[in-house]
Motif scaffolding. Structure first.
Motif, PDB file in Angstrom:
ATOM      1  N   ARG A 125      -6.694 -42.229  16.905  1.00 40.44           N
ATOM      2  CA  ARG A 125      -7.555 -41.278  17.344  1.00 40.44           C
ATOM      3  C   ARG A 125      -7.979 -41.073  15.613  1.00 40.44           C
ATOM      4  O   ARG A 125      -7.366 -40.767  14.824  1.00 40.44           O
ATOM      5  N   LYS A 170      -1.016 -23.298  20.255  1.00 41.38           N
ATOM      6  CA  LYS A 170       0.129 -24.158  20.091  1.00 41.38           C
ATOM      7  C   LYS A 170       1.288 -23.165  20.450  1.00 41.38           C
ATOM      8  O   LYS A 170       2.200 -23.528  21.316  1.00 41.38           O
ATOM      9  N   GLY A 201      -6.669 -37.705  10.033  1.00 41.29           N
ATOM     10  CA  GLY A 201      -5.533 -37.656  11.092  1.00 41.29           C
ATOM     11  C   GLY A 201      -5.478 -36.289  11.790  1.00 41.29           C
ATOM     12  O   GLY A 201      -6.166 -36.193  13.044  1.00 41.29           O
ATOM     13  N   ILE A 202      -4.772 -35.298  11.339  1.00 38.40           N
ATOM     14  CA  ILE A 202      -4.654 -34.066  12.075  1.00 38.40           C
ATOM     15  C   ILE A 202      -6.044 -33.353  12.375  1.00 38.40           C
ATOM     16  O   ILE A 202      -6.848 -33.335  11.310  1.00 38.40           O
ATOM     17  N   GLY A 203      -6.210 -32.689  13.339  1.00 38.86           N
ATOM     18  CA  GLY A 203      -7.512 -32.118  13.734  1.00 38.86           C
ATOM     19  C   GLY A 203      -7.698 -30.659  12.798  1.00 38.86           C
ATOM     20  O   GLY A 203      -7.466 -29.606  13.472  1.00 38.86           O
ATOM     21  N   TYR A 210     -12.704 -35.298  18.538  1.00 41.29           N
ATOM     22  CA  TYR A 210     -11.948 -36.501  18.618  1.00 41.29           C
ATOM     23  C   TYR A 210     -12.733 -37.916  19.053  1.00 41.29           C
ATOM     24  O   TYR A 210     -13.250 -37.943  20.124  1.00 41.29           O
ATOM     25  N   PHE A 222       2.636 -34.861  13.632  1.00 42.78           N
ATOM     26  CA  PHE A 222       1.697 -34.699  12.401  1.00 42.78           C
ATOM     27  C   PHE A 222       2.712 -34.495  11.136  1.00 42.78           C
ATOM     28  O   PHE A 222       2.323 -34.920  10.252  1.00 42.78           O
ATOM     29  N   TYR A 234     -10.755 -27.097  23.068  1.00 32.24           N
ATOM     30  CA  TYR A 234     -11.937 -27.694  22.438  1.00 32.24           C
ATOM     31  C   TYR A 234     -13.301 -27.467  23.203  1.00 32.24           C
ATOM     32  O   TYR A 234     -14.254 -28.017  23.134  1.00 32.24           O
ATOM     33  N   ASN A 285      -7.349 -33.451  24.177  1.00 26.61           N
ATOM     34  CA  ASN A 285      -6.917 -33.944  22.741  1.00 26.61           C
ATOM     35  C   ASN A 285      -5.876 -34.984  23.274  1.00 26.61           C
ATOM     36  O   ASN A 285      -4.693 -34.416  23.957  1.00 26.61           O
ATOM     37  N   LYS A 293     -10.235 -24.276  16.517  1.00 24.43           N
ATOM     38  CA  LYS A 293     -11.387 -25.202  16.381  1.00 24.43           C
ATOM     39  C   LYS A 293     -12.719 -24.685  16.458  1.00 24.43           C
ATOM     40  O   LYS A 293     -13.702 -25.317  15.851  1.00 24.43           O
ATOM     41  N   TYR A 329      -1.525 -33.890  23.998  1.00 24.84           N
ATOM     42  CA  TYR A 329      -1.082 -33.265  22.910  1.00 24.84           C
ATOM     43  C   TYR A 329       0.607 -33.098  22.990  1.00 24.84           C
ATOM     44  O   TYR A 329       1.016 -32.514  24.032  1.00 24.84           O
TER      45      TYR A 329
END
Ligand code: MLT
Length: 398
Positions: free
Chosen positions: A377, A109, A41-43, A336, A18, A211, A180, A242, A131
């Protein structure tokens, strides 16, 4: 200097996916000032935090400014009030956890990246595309990785029968469901096959359920612990990012069952506690109070209403792709949309085309692994207005 570095870093790409995308977009916008770029782009979420969450955060911040209610270091594994809220959250899915099995963190993360600290040299099985954190953090540790491909044929849901080499060898297996980047999600039967494989080989599953709040189908489990035997073979990582819009607030959790022991009998739960108490000082009180509010009935209602908003975006993008006859997965149980690039374009080629012709930023499938080449994506986390505008542009150029 004459110091040595961790040379495993030479085995990873110079830039994180990213960061690479934002550098490319920056270059494009500097060369094309005034162009109206739509970022899908990035979630990253775009709706503000639910009011029940910000109220709790404000009250907690106020408490920190009063002598009587001020708090210093939080417990490394989280305040009991938030752990209890997570425990009750799991009860909704029929999953009983002991409080000692719940670890509050600053997000999925970090947990996924840090987990390698407590694991030794094992066979590591990672689905592809995936991911990037799973792959990069294992490469940073010098681990060898076996990739198992997701593709159109298996619905982007690789299964244990794809594992090559010594089938009886124990492994550390990463599973992200809903996935993801592909948005594909394992049903109970498929997940049971993974649990059976892990129990049969003495493997550990690292289950990323970040998710799960996007699941709409009844036959899709929200937690791996809904599957019999998972307590004996899986840790689970989840996040408020999320589900409650916490990407900028930072809070998540990991479940490490007491039953998990390594080949020499060492408890993974004890090791993780030891790791966290050494390298982590906990999540701030206002953030944990806000997270607790997200898990109350009113908090859940507000969070799910935000998720409904993103689902509407996903449906709009899906409609455009349907009308163009473009194959895609995701969007239904996931934020996504994972689409096949038209005209056999490469995924970075499609990225450049979308950016140049429509000023839309998405994420090239190849950035999630080799099996993502030829795919792309798009996130539904944009605003409704931007998603509508992006759909108009897509309709024109596809
Ligand atoms: C993504 O776009 O894949 C996610 O936002 C990344 C993340 O959750 O760290």
């Amino acid at each position: 200097m004459n110091i040595k570095i961790n040379s495993n870093f030479k085995n990873i790409k110079e830039t994180y996916l990213f960061s690479e995308i934002s550098q490319r977009v920056k270059r494009y916008s500097e060369a094309n000032p005034g162009k109206d770029i739509i970022r899908l782009g990035i979630g990253d979420v775009t709706l503000p935090l639910p009011s029940v969450v910000t109220s709790a955060m404000k009250i907690a911040a106020g408490e920190m400014g009063e002598q009587k209610t001020f708090r210093g270091y939080p417990p490394e594994s989280g305040y009991p009030f938030l752990k209890s809220a997570v425990q009750s959250h799991y009860q909704r899915y029929g999953v009983s956890l002991d409080i000692s099995e719940i670890f509050i963190s600053d997000g999925a993360k970090s947990d996924l990246g840090n987990l390698v600290d407590i694991l030794g040299s094992n066979k590591v099985i990672i689905p592809d595309p995936v991911y990037p954190v799973y792959v990069d953090s294992n490469l940073m540790n010098g681990n060898k990785i076996t990739l198992i491909a997701g593709n159109k044929e298996n619905g982007f849901l690789p299964m244990p029968d794809q594992i090559t080499g010594d089938a009886a060898e124990p492994a550390v297996i990463y599973i992200c469901s809903p996935n993801n980047p592909t948005g594909a999600a394992y049903n109970s039967e498929q997940l049971a096959k993974w649990v059976e494989y892990a129990l049969g080989t003495g493997s550990l599953i690292i289950y990323d359920s970040a998710y799960e709040a996007f699941i709409t189908q009844d036959d899709l489990p929200h937690s791996i612990y809904e599957i019999k035997g998972a307590y004996e073979c899986a840790v689970e990582v989840c996040s408020f990012s999320k589900f409650a819009g916490f990407t900028g607030v930072r809070c998540g959790w990991m479940i490490v069952p007491q039953k998990l022991t390594a080949d020499d009998g060492t408890s993974l739960n004890k090791m993780w506690l030891r790791r966290q108490s050494t390298k982590f000082n906990g999540v701030s009180y206002p953030v944990q109070a806000a997270a607790e509010a997200a898990l109350t009935p009113e908090g859940m209602k507000q969070c799910l209403s935000n998720i409904e908003y993103y689902r509407r975006n996903a449906a709009l993008i899906g409609e455009v792709l349907d009308s163009k006859g473009i194959f895609y997965t995701g969007g239904r149980n996931s934020p996504y949309i994972w689409l096949e690039c038209p005209d056999k374009m490469g995924s970075w080629e499609f990225f450049d085309m979308l950016l140049n012709k429509a000023q839309i930023v998405g994420t090239p499938g190849e950035g999630f692994g080799e099996a993502g080449e030829g795919y792309f994506r798009i996130t539904s986390f944009g605003t409704y207005e931007n998603t509508v505008r992006a759909c108009d542009r897509l309709r024109e150029i596809l």
